[in-house]
Design an enzyme around this catalytic site. Structure first.
Site, PDB file in Angstrom:
ATOM      1  N   GLU A 170       0.892  -1.078  -0.018  1.00 57.93           N
ATOM      2  CA  GLU A 170      -0.004   0.114   0.014  1.00 57.93           C
ATOM      3  C   GLU A 170       0.861   1.119   0.123  1.00 57.93           C
ATOM      4  O   GLU A 170       1.837   1.499   0.887  1.00 57.93           O
ATOM      5  CB  GLU A 170      -0.828  -0.094   1.211  1.00 57.93           C
ATOM      6  CG  GLU A 170      -1.957   1.193   1.266  1.00 57.93           C
ATOM      7  CD  GLU A 170      -2.569   1.116  -0.104  1.00 57.93           C
ATOM      8  OE1 GLU A 170      -3.224   0.270  -0.419  1.00 57.93           O
ATOM      9  OE2 GLU A 170      -2.592   2.395  -0.710  1.00 57.93           O
ATOM     10  N   LYS A 225       8.433  -1.440  -2.563  1.00 56.05           N
ATOM     11  CA  LYS A 225       7.598  -0.745  -1.496  1.00 56.05           C
ATOM     12  C   LYS A 225       8.721  -0.081  -0.827  1.00 56.05           C
ATOM     13  O   LYS A 225       8.488   1.080  -0.344  1.00 56.05           O
ATOM     14  CB  LYS A 225       6.549  -1.674  -0.674  1.00 56.05           C
ATOM     15  CG  LYS A 225       6.194  -1.031   0.574  1.00 56.05           C
ATOM     16  CD  LYS A 225       5.108  -0.035   0.180  1.00 56.05           C
ATOM     17  CE  LYS A 225       4.885   0.869   1.283  1.00 56.05           C
ATOM     18  NZ  LYS A 225       4.255   2.157   1.128  1.00 56.05           N
ATOM     19  N   CYS A 281       6.217   4.772   9.184  1.00 52.82           N
ATOM     20  CA  CYS A 281       6.783   4.055   8.150  1.00 52.82           C
ATOM     21  C   CYS A 281       8.191   4.190   7.517  1.00 52.82           C
ATOM     22  O   CYS A 281       9.214   3.299   7.419  1.00 52.82           O
ATOM     23  CB  CYS A 281       5.902   4.103   6.695  1.00 52.82           C
ATOM     24  SG  CYS A 281       4.352   3.164   6.784  1.00 52.82           S
TER      25      CYS A 281
HETATM   26  P1  NAD Z   1      -1.621  -0.470  12.783  1.00 52.67           P
HETATM   27  O1  NAD Z   1      -0.946  -0.495  13.917  1.00 52.67           O
HETATM   28  O2  NAD Z   1      -2.454   0.870  12.690  1.00 52.67           O
HETATM   29  O3  NAD Z   1      -2.666  -1.756  12.334  1.00 52.67           O
HETATM   30  C1  NAD Z   1      -2.527  -3.148  12.509  1.00 52.67           C
HETATM   31  C2  NAD Z   1      -3.628  -3.613  13.156  1.00 52.67           C
HETATM   32  O4  NAD Z   1      -3.496  -5.184  12.999  1.00 52.67           O
HETATM   33  C3  NAD Z   1      -3.601  -3.212  15.031  1.00 52.67           C
HETATM   34  O5  NAD Z   1      -5.038  -2.925  15.004  1.00 52.67           O
HETATM   35  C4  NAD Z   1      -3.438  -4.836  15.353  1.00 52.67           C
HETATM   36  O6  NAD Z   1      -4.340  -4.886  16.670  1.00 52.67           O
HETATM   37  C5  NAD Z   1      -3.810  -5.724  14.267  1.00 52.67           C
HETATM   38  N1  NAD Z   1      -3.457  -7.029  14.353  1.00 52.67           N
HETATM   39  C6  NAD Z   1      -1.947  -7.561  14.584  1.00 52.67           C
HETATM   40  N2  NAD Z   1      -2.054  -8.919  14.697  1.00 52.67           N
HETATM   41  C7  NAD Z   1      -3.449  -9.400  14.382  1.00 52.67           C
HETATM   42  C8  NAD Z   1      -3.870 -10.666  13.981  1.00 52.67           C
HETATM   43  N3  NAD Z   1      -2.827 -11.665  14.513  1.00 52.67           N
HETATM   44  N4  NAD Z   1      -5.172 -10.804  13.995  1.00 52.67           N
HETATM   45  C9  NAD Z   1      -5.937  -9.694  13.937  1.00 52.67           C
HETATM   46  N5  NAD Z   1      -5.465  -8.480  14.352  1.00 52.67           N
HETATM   47  C10 NAD Z   1      -4.201  -8.234  14.320  1.00 52.67           C
HETATM   48  O7  NAD Z   1      -0.683  -0.462  11.477  1.00 52.67           O
HETATM   49  P2  NAD Z   1      -0.801   0.115  10.367  1.00 52.67           P
HETATM   50  O8  NAD Z   1      -0.300   1.625  10.150  1.00 52.67           O
HETATM   51  O9  NAD Z   1      -2.172  -0.082   9.572  1.00 52.67           O
HETATM   52  O10 NAD Z   1       0.324  -0.559   9.257  1.00 52.67           O
HETATM   53  C11 NAD Z   1      -0.183  -1.866   8.851  1.00 52.67           C
HETATM   54  C12 NAD Z   1       1.093  -2.257   7.646  1.00 52.67           C
HETATM   55  O11 NAD Z   1       0.999  -1.287   6.424  1.00 52.67           O
HETATM   56  C13 NAD Z   1       2.372  -2.067   8.157  1.00 52.67           C
HETATM   57  O12 NAD Z   1       3.158  -3.047   7.632  1.00 52.67           O
HETATM   58  C14 NAD Z   1       2.978  -0.794   7.724  1.00 52.67           C
HETATM   59  O13 NAD Z   1       4.298  -0.695   7.374  1.00 52.67           O
HETATM   60  C15 NAD Z   1       2.198  -0.691   6.158  1.00 52.67           C
HETATM   61  N6  NAD Z   1       1.915   0.821   5.836  1.00 52.67           N
HETATM   62  C16 NAD Z   1       1.525   1.739   6.553  1.00 52.67           C
HETATM   63  C17 NAD Z   1       1.139   2.699   6.053  1.00 52.67           C
HETATM   64  C18 NAD Z   1       0.540   4.031   6.965  1.00 52.67           C
HETATM   65  O14 NAD Z   1       0.468   5.077   6.348  1.00 52.67           O
HETATM   66  N7  NAD Z   1       0.353   3.721   8.198  1.00 52.67           N
HETATM   67  C19 NAD Z   1       1.126   3.125   4.559  1.00 52.67           C
HETATM   68  C20 NAD Z   1       1.556   2.248   3.883  1.00 52.67           C
HETATM   69  C21 NAD Z   1       1.738   0.847   4.617  1.00 52.67           C
HETATM   70  C1  UDX Z   2       4.556   7.586   3.697  1.00 57.16           C
HETATM   71  C2  UDX Z   2       4.440   7.579   2.098  1.00 57.16           C
HETATM   72  O1  UDX Z   2       4.448   8.870   1.737  1.00 57.16           O
HETATM   73  C3  UDX Z   2       3.530   6.690   1.733  1.00 57.16           C
HETATM   74  O2  UDX Z   2       3.631   6.406   0.222  1.00 57.16           O
HETATM   75  C4  UDX Z   2       3.617   5.255   2.548  1.00 57.16           C
HETATM   76  O3  UDX Z   2       2.890   4.377   2.029  1.00 57.16           O
HETATM   77  C5  UDX Z   2       3.680   5.362   4.047  1.00 57.16           C
HETATM   78  O4  UDX Z   2       4.647   6.298   4.530  1.00 57.16           O
HETATM   79  P1  UDX Z   2       3.133   8.830   5.544  1.00 57.16           P
HETATM   80  O5  UDX Z   2       4.264   8.541   6.515  1.00 57.16           O
HETATM   81  O6  UDX Z   2       1.977   8.686   5.851  1.00 57.16           O
HETATM   82  O7  UDX Z   2       3.409   8.018   3.950  1.00 57.16           O
HETATM   83  O8  UDX Z   2       3.398  10.555   5.188  1.00 57.16           O
HETATM   84  P2  UDX Z   2       4.232  11.313   4.280  1.00 57.16           P
HETATM   85  O9  UDX Z   2       3.459  12.508   3.684  1.00 57.16           O
HETATM   86  O10 UDX Z   2       5.159  10.507   3.501  1.00 57.16           O
HETATM   87  O11 UDX Z   2       5.105  12.175   5.284  1.00 57.16           O
HETATM   88  C6  UDX Z   2       6.008  11.545   6.086  1.00 57.16           C
HETATM   89  C7  UDX Z   2       6.970  12.427   6.978  1.00 57.16           C
HETATM   90  O12 UDX Z   2       7.610  13.367   6.170  1.00 57.16           O
HETATM   91  C8  UDX Z   2       5.963  13.609   7.510  1.00 57.16           C
HETATM   92  O13 UDX Z   2       6.434  13.716   8.929  1.00 57.16           O
HETATM   93  C9  UDX Z   2       6.165  14.712   6.792  1.00 57.16           C
HETATM   94  O14 UDX Z   2       5.709  15.917   7.551  1.00 57.16           O
HETATM   95  C10 UDX Z   2       7.388  14.741   6.501  1.00 57.16           C
HETATM   96  N1  UDX Z   2       7.465  15.499   5.054  1.00 57.16           N
HETATM   97  C11 UDX Z   2       6.911  15.069   3.854  1.00 57.16           C
HETATM   98  C12 UDX Z   2       8.520  16.607   5.079  1.00 57.16           C
HETATM   99  O15 UDX Z   2       9.115  16.861   6.127  1.00 57.16           O
HETATM  100  N2  UDX Z   2       8.763  17.001   3.724  1.00 57.16           N
HETATM  101  C13 UDX Z   2       8.133  16.947   2.750  1.00 57.16           C
HETATM  102  O16 UDX Z   2       8.221  17.440   1.851  1.00 57.16           O
HETATM  103  C14 UDX Z   2       7.210  15.758   2.964  1.00 57.16           C
END
Ligand code: NAD
Ligand code: UDX
Length: 482
Positions: A170, A225, A281
């Site tokens: 994602e 990714k 991330c």
């Molecule tokens: P998060 O911590 O917000 O959510 C994860 C959820 O999974 C939690 O609510 C937890 O309770 C649940 N969980 C864990 N083990 C479980 C199990 N065995 N059964 C059921 N539920 C379970 O995490 P997130 O930010 O949503 O990130 C999830 C993944 O996506 C990570 O690998 C992260 O690196 C990736 N990712 C995150 C973002 C972002 O912006 N947060 C963007 C892209 C990718």
């Molecule tokens: C990032 C990636 O952008 C996204 O594609 C991936 O799926 C998850 O990680 P996110 O962490 O949600 O997303 O936000 P992002 O907009 O990338 O910002 C990350 C950090 O960088 C923030 O603290 C933001 O304030 C900072 N940032 C971003 C800067 O300081 N300058 C910039 O120009 C852009």
């Protein structure tokens, strides 16, 4: 376009699982989408009648939840049942950095992913497509496959279970998740079985043009990714390193960013200098890349990427040191307003927020912090700073700061947060902070008063007028203000 998929289960109702599945349900009304999580409180919050109480704040999310919840979008803790009903399962659980054991501090902790694979192996029925949505180290799909296949062969006769594993990382960014999901730059699907890839592709094609759906082998998808996040973070460390040079030389980082960003080979995005990147991330994924590079005997590659994280740490620390220096070398007992605690605007997420390390540094130096954030709760701030926090709302104390010895206070009103402080530090680029009437607000501050703007929330025009007031200003990467 019909994928033949009727029932989806997403394991993990977090920042990715919740919004991703909400958009999928909205775009595919014929598919039943069940988002499951072990965290019962989180599921309860997703089912809140009051949509302002959803566990995640994202612009546009609550409208979709309102439309689809109870129709074809369901949040439940019935993990076992929803896995066994599903013909496609997304694994969207957390993959934080390991804190102990082999690879501690760098490698991803895959225990939650492995637990999911075991649950799927145990409860899935018939043919099931398992999709890695979490960000995972290269070759994790192999582990998932082995667990699934071992189970499939042992219970094949009773459950008739078989599996395909796909990687579908994602790319959404928080704060713009719904927009990113509805109109993605690309969708990446990695896999071996073309039929399975087509089924997932058909789902996306309900709203994403086919040419934006990239199909690769599974390992390229996993590595793309990690690399994508590493490249983005690298740009931020690069521009932040130059902002320090701007301050030293009299240049202005906003002008430098504009000048280099107009080169189409460089591009203008992700060139905004700030207090250092945060979020769940970037740091985690780069450290994972560092771990993998070392693991594969490539220490030079590992060192190259590790510097991106080191520079970020240095940059955050540089800002807290600079604040102390400007305030006559000590902040002990001084009141400092902190505007913004989320790691970026339009989210309530504080994971790895620069505000955490900067506030901790200032508290260590003995400052009294008066914190404001429009979406982050005082409880979350208290947890992040490991500090008791007094709030104007919860404690119903009119002016709590004069009545206790605590050093952390939360104010839901910006003016109250600034009242009586020596300095204001802007740490998140919430739009409201760019609209503050400094000519009025500065009258309530103790003199000499300082504004530290790490987000360029103060425009050039405002800066020109502010200079007329009795206020000292420091703006990130601005060599013209000393
Ligand atoms: P998060 O911590 O917000 O959510 C994860 C959820 O999974 C939690 O609510 C937890 O309770 C649940 N969980 C864990 N083990 C479980 C199990 N065995 N059964 C059921 N539920 C379970 O995490 P997130 O930010 O949503 O990130 C999830 C993944 O996506 C990570 O690998 C992260 O690196 C990736 N990712 C995150 C973002 C972002 O912006 N947060 C963007 C892209 C990718
Ligand atoms: C990032 C990636 O952008 C996204 O594609 C991936 O799926 C998850 O990680 P996110 O962490 O949600 O997303 O936000 P992002 O907009 O990338 O910002 C990350 C950090 O960088 C923030 O603290 C933001 O304030 C900072 N940032 C971003 C800067 O300081 N300058 C910039 O120009 C852009």
């Amino acid at each position: 376009m019909t994928s033949g998929i009727k029932n989806i289960c997403c394991i993990g109702a977090g920042y990715v699982g919740g919004p991703t599945m909400s958009v999928l349900a909205d775009k595919c009304p014929e598919i039943q989408v069940n988002v499951v999580d072990l965290n019962v409180a989180r599921i309860k919050a997703w089912n809140s009648r009051d949509l302002s109480k959803l566990p995640i704040f994202e612009p546009g999310l609550k409208e979709i939840v309102e439309r689809c919840r109870g129709e074809n979008l369901h949040f439940t803790d019935e993990v076992e049942k929803k896995i066994s009903d599903a013909d496609m399962i997304f694994i969207s659980v957390n993959t934080p950095t390991k804190t102990s054991g082999v690879g501690a501090g760098k490698a991803s902790d895959l225990k939650w992913v492995e637990a999911c694979a075991r649950e799927v192996a145990k409860f899935a029925k018939g043919h099931t497509i398992v999709v890695e949505k979490s960000t995972l180290p290269v070759r994790t799909a192999e582990v998932i496959k082995k667990i699934l296949e071992a189970s499939a062969s042992s219970v094949a006769e009773t459950k008739n279970a078989s599996f395909d594993v796909l990687s579908n990382p994602e790319f959404l960014a928080e704060g713009t998740a719904i927009k990113d999901l509805e109109d993605p730059d690309r969708v990446l699907i990695g896999g071996e079985n073309e039929k399975a890839i087509e089924k997932l592709s058909d789902i996306y094609q309900r709203w994403v043009p086919e040419e934006k759906i990239l199909k690769t082998n599974i390992w390229s998808s996993e590595l793309a990714k990690l690399t994508s996040n590493a490249f983005l973070a690298q740009r931020i460390s690069s521009i932040n390193s130059i902002s320090a040079l701007c301050e030293a030389t009299g240049a202005d980082i906003r002008e430098v960013s504009r000048a280099i960003g107009t080169d189409t080979r460089i591009g203008s995005k992700f060139l905004t200098s700030g207090p250092g990147f945060g979020g769940s991330c970037f740091k985690k994924d780069i450290l994972n890349l560092v771990y993998l590079s070392n693991h594969f005997g490539l220490p030079e590659v590992a060192n190259f990427w590790e510097e991106v994280v080191n520079l970020n740490k240095w940059h955050q620390n540089r800002i807290s040191k600079l604040i102390v220096k400007k305030l006559f070398g000590t902040v002990s007992g001084k009141k400092i307003a902190i505007l913004g605690f989320a790691f970026k605007a339009d989210t309530n997420d504080t994971r790895e927020s620069a505000a955490i390390s900067i506030c901790k540094d200032l508290l260590e130096e003995g400052a009294l912090l008066k914190i404001n954030d429009p979406k982050v709760s005082p409880e979350q701030i208290s947890q992040d700073l490991s500090q008791k926090i007094l709030t104007d709302k919860i404690n119903k104390v009119k002016n709590p700061i004069n009545q206790t010895n605590e050093c952390c206070y939360f104010f839901s009103d910006i003016n109250k947060a600034i009242d009586g402080t020596d300095a204001v530090v802007i740490l998140t680029e919430w739009e409201i902070y760019s609209k503050i009437n400094w000519s009025e607000v500065c009258k309530t501050m103790r003199k000499p008063s300082w504004i530290f703007d790490t987000r360029s929330s103060i425009s050039d025009e405002t800066l020109r007028t502010i200079k007329k007031y009795d206020l000292n200003i420091w703006r990130i990467g601005d060599g013209s203000v000393k």
